[in-house]
Scaffold this active site. Sequence first.
Site, short mmCIF file in Angstrom:
data_model
loop_
_atom_site.label_atom_id
_atom_site.label_comp_id
_atom_site.label_asym_id
_atom_site.label_seq_id
_atom_site.Cartn_x
_atom_site.Cartn_y
_atom_site.Cartn_z
N GLU A 1 0.83 -1.20 0.00
CA GLU A 1 0.00 0.00 0.00
C GLU A 1 0.87 1.26 0.00
O GLU A 1 1.64 1.48 0.93
CB GLU A 1 -0.90 0.00 1.25
CG GLU A 1 -1.64 1.30 1.47
CD GLU A 1 -2.18 1.44 2.89
OE1 GLU A 1 -2.64 2.54 3.22
OE2 GLU A 1 -2.13 0.46 3.65
N ASP B 1 -7.68 2.32 7.69
CA ASP B 1 -7.58 2.39 6.22
C ASP B 1 -6.85 1.18 5.66
O ASP B 1 -7.23 0.64 4.61
CB ASP B 1 -6.85 3.67 5.80
CG ASP B 1 -7.75 4.90 5.91
OD1 ASP B 1 -8.97 4.72 5.82
OD2 ASP B 1 -7.22 6.01 6.09
N ASP C 1 -0.95 -0.89 5.94
CA ASP C 1 -0.72 -0.26 7.24
C ASP C 1 -1.60 -0.89 8.32
O ASP C 1 -2.70 -1.40 8.02
CB ASP C 1 -1.02 1.24 7.16
CG ASP C 1 -0.04 1.98 6.26
OD1 ASP C 1 1.02 1.41 5.97
OD2 ASP C 1 -0.33 3.12 5.85
N ASP D 1 -3.74 0.15 10.38
CA ASP D 1 -4.77 1.08 10.82
C ASP D 1 -6.08 0.75 10.13
O ASP D 1 -6.18 -0.25 9.40
CB ASP D 1 -4.34 2.53 10.56
CG ASP D 1 -4.03 2.79 9.08
OD1 ASP D 1 -4.35 1.92 8.25
OD2 ASP D 1 -3.45 3.85 8.77
#
Length: 707
Positions: free
Chosen positions: A486, A563, A559, A561
């Site tokens: 990503e 998102d 990541d 998180d």
Amino acid sequence: MTTKQSTREELRAAAAGGYTARHLSVLEGLEAVRKRPGMYVGTTDSRGLMHCLWEILDNSVDEALGGFCSRIEVVLHADGSVEVTDDGRGIPVDSEPRTGLNGVEVVFTKLHAGGKFGGGSYQASGGLHGVGASVVNALSARLDAEVTRSGKIHRMTFRRGEPGTFDDKSGPSPDSDFTPFVNGSQLEIVGKAKRGVTGSRVRYWADEQIFLAEAQFSYSELVARARQTAFLVPGLTITIRDGRVRGSENEETFMFDGGLSEFVDYLAVDPAVTDVWRLQGSGEYTETVPVLDDRGHMVSTEVSRTAEVDVALRWGTGYDTRVASFVNIVATPKGGTHLSGFEQALLKSCRKVIESNSRRLKVGNDQIEKDDVLAGLTAVVTVRLAEPQFEGQTKEVLGTKAARGIVSKVVSGELEAHLTSNKRQDKQQSQMLQEKIVSEMKSRISARMHKETQRRKSALESSSLPSKLYDCRKGEVDNSELFIVEGDSAMGTAKKARNSEHQALLPIRGKILNVQKASIADMLSNAECASIIQVIGAGSGRSFDLSAARYGKIVIMTDADVDGAHIRTLLLTLFFRYMRPMVEAGRVYAAVPPLHRIEVIHPGSKGNEYVYTHSEAELNAVLAGLAKTKKRYKEPIQRYKGLGEMDADQLAETTMDPSHRTLRRVNMADFAGAEGTFELLMGANVAPRKDFIIAGAAELDPERIDA
């Protein structure tokens, strides 16, 4: 003739002379079943055990098919026995003229005996060969049969197929003392019943001498079979009770008035393109069969038959095909003539309608194939006919030839009526279906042309792969890994952290297309989706070829998180929907990057130690452990917002180096559950997703939301 040749001839002559009729074994009655159980129930493991239960259950269901039974109850007892009770007519208890035995003993001790041969008692039934009940009896350490008829409850017991009586002072058990009947047998009357009450109850203990020690009744299979049967026989109530573990008994009851239409709705998991269409009809045919005459002789007779066809189907947005076929409610998982007729009619009708609209659909000279029509189809195909011809006792394949033509004719006529209907709703759904089939055809042709183009390219040509791919040097598929990364910031670190010998990198820009909602054409035209499919090199959808995949592992690295979790879900949706064999083979992984890095201070010349944690709970546990051992750590603790915040050594150690990293393998043990989850989280229907979010809102930690 040499000496060796002479010796061989003498041995052969001696062996031939010693093999006489006395060496032939003649197995009579139920002896043959116990000697060769696999011939009758397939295996002696759990599958064979369940097949015995299906035989007894199907006898009760046959009563329901005839309109004589409305309730069936199946109980798995703690002592290993199973009990099936129904409120049908009950097994006949009067004397059978030819044998002089009562009807219960005939059914449970004589092979190829029953009420389903002549067609007088059952117009359509699942039990056809007359061996089901007697086979179960032969393979049981004990079987108890109770019949309620004419105001009386009749009872008869058997041990390994032999009738007699058990001494049940301490309760019914196969280990109770058994006394076989010697001078004939009798049907014991053990109670009275209310006027008009009839039915049968069969309880048996599978023989441990026959079945493997690890063979077990599967409650989940039993529930699935009961649900399936309740769909196929509208109005029939089936109750399943599992009492094998005291204190944790399970009980489920099934009854459906909607029949096949409800069954298709239950099986279908993707959003609908059409409503559930019901295709019904019947056809006449003749066949020559041996019939038992009044003198007990088998005479070949030409008889007229009627085959009733009932099909429910609908198309969805997916490309998977779910077709369940049945003959007289008996599942035929390997198909047969009825399924061949169904598929033939589908292809014929859809081709005819699409050809008449070829200019609007821009079909050109291409031909619709069966796979194009079957994509996204969910259907239940049933036929009812007297004495169907099956291939083997397990009844997995229908062999009655006439069924193919009758099913094809009924389905063709009914389906074309739907596809050419002038009703507004039918017309709109017909157009959507035609567009879907043509889209499947174009995707198939496109995938084939792409594969042929790839074959023509030489090994030195790399221009076919995306320029942003950083490929690995070695071409060994088993050891190679593709990291889907990503963002560009993480990509820069990953290039330094990877082992370029066997690790390839493909960056993606943010959130890709949600393929659960999008069409196939939109998916193929999306740059990120197309790049992933192109790099893996095995195609997509029905044309996906696992053996052509260029990498042994696909690792999704996002990541840690919200998102990142969303992007990972979008990527998994792409793999689940269009590259499912990769998931089924266990070749798709999710990287587990850390959330925190703790620098533990060591006094003296010894270097500091770095500890990585992946959640708040793990962080608190580590900090508590450090406080307990009185170790100090540097403040503040580093919190990683993304992969780009790590340097190459940290990323390699925590996420990419096989000797240190942690990967989560993505598996799909429950296909239906996975399909439902993807449709809930990523599907076009918003209302269920909203309810899911509201229901789970109380459990969400607000600190985890990056806002």
